[in-house]
Structure formats: C-alpha cells, structure tokens
Design a protein around this motif. Structure first.
Motif, PDB file in Angstrom:
ATOM      1  N   ALA A  91      80.958 -35.526  13.241  1.00 52.24           N
ATOM      2  CA  ALA A  91      80.317 -35.719  14.311  1.00 52.24           C
ATOM      3  C   ALA A  91      81.068 -35.948  15.769  1.00 52.24           C
ATOM      4  CB  ALA A  91      79.647 -36.147  13.964  1.00 52.24           C
ATOM      5  N   GLU A  92      80.701 -35.870  16.428  1.00 51.42           N
ATOM      6  CA  GLU A  92      80.798 -36.320  17.497  1.00 51.42           C
ATOM      7  C   GLU A  92      79.056 -36.312  18.910  1.00 51.42           C
ATOM      8  OE1 GLU A  92      83.971 -36.647  21.512  1.00 51.42           O
ATOM      9  OE2 GLU A  92      83.708 -34.674  20.573  1.00 51.42           O
ATOM     10  N   LEU A  93      79.246 -38.283  19.487  1.00 49.53           N
ATOM     11  CA  LEU A  93      78.736 -38.142  20.330  1.00 49.53           C
ATOM     12  C   LEU A  93      78.835 -38.232  21.719  1.00 49.53           C
ATOM     13  CD1 LEU A  93      76.182 -40.909  17.889  1.00 49.53           C
ATOM     14  CD2 LEU A  93      75.373 -39.398  18.894  1.00 49.53           C
ATOM     15  N   LYS A  94      78.792 -37.129  22.963  1.00 50.68           N
ATOM     16  CA  LYS A  94      78.348 -37.848  23.792  1.00 50.68           C
ATOM     17  C   LYS A  94      77.606 -38.244  24.923  1.00 50.68           C
ATOM     18  CE  LYS A  94      81.751 -33.571  23.484  1.00 50.68           C
ATOM     19  NZ  LYS A  94      82.673 -32.190  23.379  1.00 50.68           N
ATOM     20  N   VAL A  95      77.721 -38.800  25.471  1.00 49.81           N
ATOM     21  CA  VAL A  95      76.881 -39.361  26.944  1.00 49.81           C
ATOM     22  C   VAL A  95      76.971 -39.506  27.670  1.00 49.81           C
ATOM     23  CG1 VAL A  95      75.676 -41.647  27.276  1.00 49.81           C
ATOM     24  CG2 VAL A  95      76.409 -41.344  25.050  1.00 49.81           C
ATOM     25  N   SER A  96      76.566 -39.050  28.353  1.00 51.23           N
ATOM     26  CA  SER A  96      76.460 -38.954  30.233  1.00 51.23           C
ATOM     27  C   SER A  96      75.521 -39.568  31.224  1.00 51.23           C
ATOM     28  CB  SER A  96      77.212 -37.597  30.542  1.00 51.23           C
ATOM     29  OG  SER A  96      76.020 -37.009  31.018  1.00 51.23           O
ATOM     30  N   VAL A 115      72.819 -49.530  16.626  1.00 53.13           N
ATOM     31  CA  VAL A 115      70.803 -49.495  16.037  1.00 53.13           C
ATOM     32  C   VAL A 115      70.168 -48.229  15.801  1.00 53.13           C
ATOM     33  CG1 VAL A 115      70.745 -51.613  17.474  1.00 53.13           C
ATOM     34  CG2 VAL A 115      70.793 -49.912  18.522  1.00 53.13           C
ATOM     35  N   CYS A 116      71.237 -46.975  15.192  1.00 56.90           N
ATOM     36  CA  CYS A 116      70.941 -45.991  15.836  1.00 56.90           C
ATOM     37  C   CYS A 116      70.412 -45.492  14.339  1.00 56.90           C
ATOM     38  CB  CYS A 116      71.678 -45.214  16.659  1.00 56.90           C
ATOM     39  SG  CYS A 116      70.902 -43.292  15.926  1.00 56.90           S
ATOM     40  N   PRO A 117      68.730 -45.260  14.115  1.00 55.76           N
ATOM     41  CA  PRO A 117      69.339 -44.711  12.291  1.00 55.76           C
ATOM     42  C   PRO A 117      70.092 -44.047  11.666  1.00 55.76           C
ATOM     43  CG  PRO A 117      66.691 -45.362  13.108  1.00 55.76           C
ATOM     44  CD  PRO A 117      67.711 -45.183  14.277  1.00 55.76           C
ATOM     45  N   TYR A 118      69.944 -42.823  12.611  1.00 56.43           N
ATOM     46  CA  TYR A 118      70.973 -41.903  12.248  1.00 56.43           C
ATOM     47  C   TYR A 118      72.455 -42.302  12.152  1.00 56.43           C
ATOM     48  CZ  TYR A 118      67.727 -37.737  12.745  1.00 56.43           C
ATOM     49  OH  TYR A 118      67.317 -36.853  12.668  1.00 56.43           O
ATOM     50  N   SER A 119      72.410 -42.956  13.354  1.00 49.36           N
ATOM     51  CA  SER A 119      74.034 -43.684  12.955  1.00 49.36           C
ATOM     52  C   SER A 119      74.757 -44.411  12.130  1.00 49.36           C
ATOM     53  CB  SER A 119      74.671 -44.311  14.279  1.00 49.36           C
ATOM     54  OG  SER A 119      74.574 -43.514  15.886  1.00 49.36           O
ATOM     55  N   LYS A 120      73.529 -45.313  11.136  1.00 50.59           N
ATOM     56  CA  LYS A 120      73.369 -46.248  10.075  1.00 50.59           C
ATOM     57  C   LYS A 120      74.003 -45.290   9.281  1.00 50.59           C
ATOM     58  CE  LYS A 120      70.448 -50.429  12.461  1.00 50.59           C
ATOM     59  NZ  LYS A 120      69.674 -50.707  12.143  1.00 50.59           N
ATOM     60  N   ALA A 121      72.668 -44.373   9.067  1.00 48.06           N
ATOM     61  CA  ALA A 121      73.241 -43.551   7.753  1.00 48.06           C
ATOM     62  C   ALA A 121      74.380 -42.461   7.452  1.00 48.06           C
ATOM     63  CB  ALA A 121      71.700 -42.369   7.374  1.00 48.06           C
ATOM     64  N   THR A 122      75.083 -43.108   8.292  1.00 45.20           N
ATOM     65  CA  THR A 122      75.851 -41.978   8.380  1.00 45.20           C
ATOM     66  C   THR A 122      77.358 -43.255   8.230  1.00 45.20           C
ATOM     67  OG1 THR A 122      76.207 -41.735  10.499  1.00 45.20           O
ATOM     68  CG2 THR A 122      75.590 -40.084   9.515  1.00 45.20           C
ATOM     69  N   LYS A 123      77.606 -44.128   9.073  1.00 46.20           N
ATOM     70  CA  LYS A 123      78.409 -44.820   9.167  1.00 46.20           C
ATOM     71  C   LYS A 123      79.012 -45.066   7.542  1.00 46.20           C
ATOM     72  CE  LYS A 123      79.416 -49.836   9.859  1.00 46.20           C
ATOM     73  NZ  LYS A 123      78.768 -50.774  10.373  1.00 46.20           N
ATOM     74  N   GLY A 124      80.350 -45.350   7.712  1.00 48.28           N
ATOM     75  CA  GLY A 124      81.056 -45.054   6.297  1.00 48.28           C
ATOM     76  C   GLY A 124      81.123 -43.835   5.651  1.00 48.28           C
ATOM     77  N   ASN A 125      79.982 -42.408   5.579  1.00 50.40           N
ATOM     78  CA  ASN A 125      79.912 -41.365   5.141  1.00 50.40           C
ATOM     79  C   ASN A 125      80.367 -39.927   5.948  1.00 50.40           C
ATOM     80  OD1 ASN A 125      78.625 -42.643   3.735  1.00 50.40           O
ATOM     81  ND2 ASN A 125      76.987 -42.702   4.931  1.00 50.40           N
ATOM     82  N   ILE A 126      80.992 -40.092   7.444  1.00 50.49           N
ATOM     83  CA  ILE A 126      81.477 -38.837   7.877  1.00 50.49           C
ATOM     84  C   ILE A 126      82.370 -39.640   9.160  1.00 50.49           C
ATOM     85  CG2 ILE A 126      79.542 -37.655   7.235  1.00 50.49           C
ATOM     86  CD1 ILE A 126      78.565 -37.631  10.348  1.00 50.49           C
ATOM     87  N   PRO A 127      83.295 -38.783   9.294  1.00 50.53           N
ATOM     88  CA  PRO A 127      83.991 -39.200  11.198  1.00 50.53           C
ATOM     89  C   PRO A 127      83.116 -38.880  11.900  1.00 50.53           C
ATOM     90  CG  PRO A 127      85.341 -37.547   9.479  1.00 50.53           C
ATOM     91  CD  PRO A 127      84.176 -37.827   8.869  1.00 50.53           C
ATOM     92  N   VAL A 128      82.479 -40.138  12.919  1.00 46.38           N
ATOM     93  CA  VAL A 128      82.078 -40.362  14.171  1.00 46.38           C
ATOM     94  C   VAL A 128      83.058 -40.971  15.098  1.00 46.38           C
ATOM     95  CG1 VAL A 128      79.823 -40.630  14.987  1.00 46.38           C
ATOM     96  CG2 VAL A 128      79.707 -40.854  12.509  1.00 46.38           C
TER      97      VAL A 128
END
Length: 133
Positions: A91-96, A115-128
């Motif tokens: 995944a890639e998160l882009k913020v403007s 702090v984002c729950p989705y980010s916490k859930a994916t931490k260490g599991n997929i490249p972000v």
C-alpha cells in the motif's frame, strides 16, 4: 468495545457482500486485470476506501498539533494485490494539503501512521509507503 460491525460475503470474489444491517450490499467481481469481469467491487478497493477514510480521521485529529489544516487534507490509499510468488498486498498512503509545507505534511503522515487502526493492523505485515504530495 466501542463499535462492532459485521459483513457477510457469499461467492467470494465473484459474489455478494452485505453489511449486517443491510445498509450496504455490493456485487463483488474479480478485476479485469486478473481475468475477471470487473463488473463489481473487489476487496482491495474496499480496503483502500476504509484505510483512506480512517487515515484521514487520524490526520484530522493530529493536524492542529503540526500547525496544519486537517480539513483541507486529501488522503489517497493505493492498494496493490501482488500475485507473484503467492498473493500479497502492498500500500501507499498519499496525503496532500494545499499550500502546506511538504516536510510538515510528511511529519503529520508519519505520526498519523502510528495511531490509525488500519496502519496498526498492517504494521509489519505489508509494505507501506507514506508520501506527502
């Protein structure tokens, strides 16, 4: 527990997904890129929608601390389904934030990712990848 929701899908990637309360029902379809009809939605799209919204809320909560206007933020979540060597996600998160200093936006993104729950859930599991645009 603050909130619980349930969804049920029948037919897998070529089926139908329905929220428990009936408020949303979607036809699911394998993407054309993967040999499907593409005439429906797929899990990666739904994941991208949920994560971009959730991450946007984290941005709103933290923006003032970084001296930024969180209401002006736009969050794009790009989810990739990799098929080589088995199935995996990236995944890639882009913020403007129009007119904002990119270094400040990047710092905000980095903190929001903690702090984002989705980010916490994916931490260490997929490249972000986290990108200020």
């Amino acid at each position: 527990m603050a909130y619980v929701t349930k969804a049920t899908t029948s037919g897998g990637r070529n089926g139908r997904a329905v929220l428990e309360n009936g408020g949303l029902a979607l036809a699911m379809a394998l993407p054309k890129d993967l040999g499907g009809s593409g005439e429906g939605h797929n899990p990666e799209q739904l994941f991208a929608l949920g994560w971009s919204s959730c991450f946007g809320q984290a941005i709103l909560v933290l923006a003032k601390k970084h001296g930024l206007d969180g209401q002006a933020a736009k969050v794009t979540c790009e989810v990739k389904l990799n098929t080589e060597g088995g199935f995996s996600l990236a995944a890639e998160l882009k913020v403007s934030i129009p007119g904002a200093d990119k270094a400040k936006v990047q710092a905000l993104i980095e903190e929001a990712h903690t702090v984002c729950p989705y980010s916490k859930a994916t931490k260490g599991n997929i490249p972000v990848t986290l990108t200020a645009v």
